[in-house]
Design an enzyme around this catalytic site. Structure first.
Site, PDB file in Angstrom:
ATOM      1  N   SER A  97      -3.792  -1.995  -1.304  1.00  0.00           N
ATOM      2  CA  SER A  97      -5.038  -1.294  -1.637  1.00  0.00           C
ATOM      3  C   SER A  97      -5.916  -2.217  -2.469  1.00  0.00           C
ATOM      4  O   SER A  97      -5.417  -3.083  -3.193  1.00  0.00           O
ATOM      5  CB  SER A  97      -4.722  -0.042  -2.470  1.00  0.00           C
ATOM      6  OG  SER A  97      -5.905   0.486  -3.028  1.00  0.00           O
ATOM      7  N   TYR A 149      -0.167   4.015  -9.462  1.00  0.00           N
ATOM      8  CA  TYR A 149      -0.351   3.693  -8.040  1.00  0.00           C
ATOM      9  C   TYR A 149      -0.927   2.287  -7.880  1.00  0.00           C
ATOM     10  O   TYR A 149      -0.470   1.500  -7.049  1.00  0.00           O
ATOM     11  CB  TYR A 149      -1.273   4.743  -7.423  1.00  0.00           C
ATOM     12  CG  TYR A 149      -1.828   4.421  -6.049  1.00  0.00           C
ATOM     13  CD1 TYR A 149      -1.138   4.775  -4.894  1.00  0.00           C
ATOM     14  CD2 TYR A 149      -3.066   3.793  -5.904  1.00  0.00           C
ATOM     15  CE1 TYR A 149      -1.653   4.495  -3.640  1.00  0.00           C
ATOM     16  CE2 TYR A 149      -3.592   3.511  -4.659  1.00  0.00           C
ATOM     17  CZ  TYR A 149      -2.892   3.862  -3.529  1.00  0.00           C
ATOM     18  OH  TYR A 149      -3.406   3.577  -2.287  1.00  0.00           O
ATOM     19  N   LYS A 193       0.663  -1.036  -5.941  1.00  0.00           N
ATOM     20  CA  LYS A 193      -0.019  -1.768  -4.866  1.00  0.00           C
ATOM     21  C   LYS A 193      -0.134  -3.253  -5.202  1.00  0.00           C
ATOM     22  O   LYS A 193      -0.148  -4.098  -4.315  1.00  0.00           O
ATOM     23  CB  LYS A 193      -1.392  -1.136  -4.599  1.00  0.00           C
ATOM     24  CG  LYS A 193      -1.297   0.263  -3.979  1.00  0.00           C
ATOM     25  CD  LYS A 193      -0.600   0.226  -2.622  1.00  0.00           C
ATOM     26  CE  LYS A 193      -0.652   1.536  -1.873  1.00  0.00           C
ATOM     27  NZ  LYS A 193      -0.115   1.447  -0.509  1.00  0.00           N
TER      28      LYS A 193
HETATM   29  P1  NAP Z   1      -3.243   9.895   4.514  1.00  0.00           P
HETATM   30  O1  NAP Z   1      -4.448  10.136   5.319  1.00  0.00           O
HETATM   31  O2  NAP Z   1      -2.952  10.816   3.391  1.00  0.00           O
HETATM   32  O3  NAP Z   1      -2.019   9.764   5.530  1.00  0.00           O
HETATM   33  C1  NAP Z   1      -0.919  10.461   5.336  1.00  0.00           C
HETATM   34  C2  NAP Z   1       0.100  10.089   6.419  1.00  0.00           C
HETATM   35  O4  NAP Z   1       1.243   9.675   5.731  1.00  0.00           O
HETATM   36  C3  NAP Z   1       0.458  11.262   7.264  1.00  0.00           C
HETATM   37  O5  NAP Z   1       0.775  10.803   8.563  1.00  0.00           O
HETATM   38  C4  NAP Z   1       1.731  11.785   6.558  1.00  0.00           C
HETATM   39  O6  NAP Z   1       2.437  12.559   7.480  1.00  0.00           O
HETATM   40  C5  NAP Z   1       2.361  10.452   6.160  1.00  0.00           C
HETATM   41  N1  NAP Z   1       3.298  10.414   5.039  1.00  0.00           N
HETATM   42  C6  NAP Z   1       3.089  10.864   3.781  1.00  0.00           C
HETATM   43  N2  NAP Z   1       4.168  10.608   3.020  1.00  0.00           N
HETATM   44  C7  NAP Z   1       5.072   9.972   3.803  1.00  0.00           C
HETATM   45  C8  NAP Z   1       6.388   9.451   3.596  1.00  0.00           C
HETATM   46  N3  NAP Z   1       7.012   9.545   2.414  1.00  0.00           N
HETATM   47  N4  NAP Z   1       7.024   8.861   4.632  1.00  0.00           N
HETATM   48  C9  NAP Z   1       6.417   8.757   5.819  1.00  0.00           C
HETATM   49  N5  NAP Z   1       5.181   9.235   6.095  1.00  0.00           N
HETATM   50  C10 NAP Z   1       4.530   9.834   5.079  1.00  0.00           C
HETATM   51  O7  NAP Z   1      -3.240   8.434   3.815  1.00  0.00           O
HETATM   52  P2  NAP Z   1      -4.130   7.161   4.178  1.00  0.00           P
HETATM   53  O8  NAP Z   1      -5.390   7.239   3.419  1.00  0.00           O
HETATM   54  O9  NAP Z   1      -4.156   6.984   5.651  1.00  0.00           O
HETATM   55  O10 NAP Z   1      -3.258   6.003   3.497  1.00  0.00           O
HETATM   56  C11 NAP Z   1      -2.431   5.137   4.252  1.00  0.00           C
HETATM   57  C12 NAP Z   1      -2.128   3.905   3.426  1.00  0.00           C
HETATM   58  O11 NAP Z   1      -3.341   3.253   3.067  1.00  0.00           O
HETATM   59  C13 NAP Z   1      -1.392   4.159   2.100  1.00  0.00           C
HETATM   60  O12 NAP Z   1      -0.517   3.093   1.856  1.00  0.00           O
HETATM   61  C14 NAP Z   1      -2.510   4.128   1.077  1.00  0.00           C
HETATM   62  O13 NAP Z   1      -2.030   3.773  -0.214  1.00  0.00           O
HETATM   63  C15 NAP Z   1      -3.384   3.033   1.672  1.00  0.00           C
HETATM   64  N6  NAP Z   1      -4.763   3.067   1.184  1.00  0.00           N
HETATM   65  C16 NAP Z   1      -5.586   4.098   1.464  1.00  0.00           C
HETATM   66  C17 NAP Z   1      -6.899   4.071   1.017  1.00  0.00           C
HETATM   67  C18 NAP Z   1      -7.888   5.156   1.313  1.00  0.00           C
HETATM   68  O14 NAP Z   1      -8.999   5.108   0.754  1.00  0.00           O
HETATM   69  N7  NAP Z   1      -7.576   6.122   2.147  1.00  0.00           N
HETATM   70  C19 NAP Z   1      -7.344   2.985   0.256  1.00  0.00           C
HETATM   71  C20 NAP Z   1      -6.471   1.950  -0.020  1.00  0.00           C
HETATM   72  C21 NAP Z   1      -5.173   1.999   0.460  1.00  0.00           C
HETATM   73  P3  NAP Z   1       3.590  13.635   7.041  1.00  0.00           P
HETATM   74  O15 NAP Z   1       2.932  14.620   6.136  1.00  0.00           O
HETATM   75  O16 NAP Z   1       4.078  14.194   8.340  1.00  0.00           O
HETATM   76  O17 NAP Z   1       4.626  12.800   6.357  1.00  0.00           O
END
Ligand code: NAP
Length: 253
Positions: free
Chosen positions: A144, A157, A161
């Protein structure tokens, strides 16, 4: 999708039934990879597999909570049945508390490090026997922008990261002699459920956008494209890198 850089490759993407992981799975599939999607809930896995299959992509799925040893074992069993593994994308992360780093309760700290860091490390370790059989093994961690520039209310968090940036560097050096590359993508603010606190109200949006020179939130597909590049032969000479995809948000360590 005209680019077909991943034909013949097999990919695992964790947490890929929604958000960034889903977009990564879709893009890898569009570029010709066979993709194994996973997340904790069976129903989410089934729905994601259905959606991606309807697009004509070669996907299968299995539930996998990344912190559960038995679930990870099953994930790699599916890869074996599918024909092996070339690309591991470790994407799952949690943030159970909002707050500054030294206010983080111990149990929340443990959960954050268990899912975000330890599970990424274990997935990489457990993927190795299969990746060693690949001609172009790839490990890609999803970190991140907060790993570079800690966010005040995402204290612990952010530290987790930053740990992934270090894991990328160390593992890249270890695996270079085996021609397995290890890289990391650091998204900025991408519109998903995870980031909804930053994107759902006008006041929060205004504050967040003021830090983003491109003046928009990222789309999950913005990250899908970056991961497909790293997974492909176009990035064959790139390892140990942390690629920031943030619309220009500040990213100095
Ligand atoms: P999200 O939309 O909340 O995606 C959640 C996904 O993760 C769902 O498929 C959920 O499905 C699954 N999940 C949650 N906990 C899990 C676990 N313990 N094991 C396996 N699957 C799990 O999140 P996102 O924004 O796409 O984030 C994805 C990655 O990008 C993360 O590493 C996050 O830190 C990083 N990131 C995101 C942002 C942002 O702005 N969105 C920015 C920087 C970094 P289930 O409920 O079925 O498990």
């Amino acid at each position: 999708m005209s680019l077909k850089r991943l034909v013949g490759r097999i990919a695992i993407v964790t947490a890929s039934t929604d958000g960034i992981g889903f977009a990564i799975a879709k893009r890898l599939g569009q570029e010709g990879a066979k993709v194994i999607v996973s997340s904790r809930k069976q129903q989410n896995v089934e729905e994601a597999v259905k959606l991606l299959s309807q697009e004509g992509l070669d996907v299968t799925g299995v539930p996998c909570h990344v912190a559960k040893t038995e679930d990870r074992k099953k994930l790699f069993e599916v890869a074996k049945q599918y024909g092996g593994l070339d690309i591991l994308v470790s994407n799952a992360a949690v943030n159970p508390v909002m707050g500054e780093v030294l206010d983080c309760p111990e149990d929340a700290w443990e959960k954050i490090f268990e899912v975000n860091v330890k599970s990424s490390f274990l997935l990489a370790q457990e993927a190795l026997p299969l990746l060693r059989q690949s001609k172009a093994g790839r490990i890609i961690f999803i970190s991140s922008i907060a790993g570079f520039q800690p966010m005040t209310l995402l204290g612990a968090y952010s530290v987790s990261k930053t740990a992934l940036l270090g894991l990328t560097k160390a593992a890249a050096v270890q695996l270079a002699k085996e021609n397995i590359t290890v890289n990391c993508v650091a998204p900025g603010v991408i519109k998903t459920k995870f980031s909804s606190a930053l994107t759902s109200t006008q006041a929060a949006q205004d504050i967040a956008l003021s830090m983003i020179p491109l003046n928009r939130f990222g789309k999950p597909d913005d990250i899908g494209g970056a991961v497909a590049f790293i997974a492909s032969d176009d990035a064959a000479y790139m390892t140990g890198e942390n690629l920031v995809i943030s619309g220009g948000m500040a990213s100095r360590l």
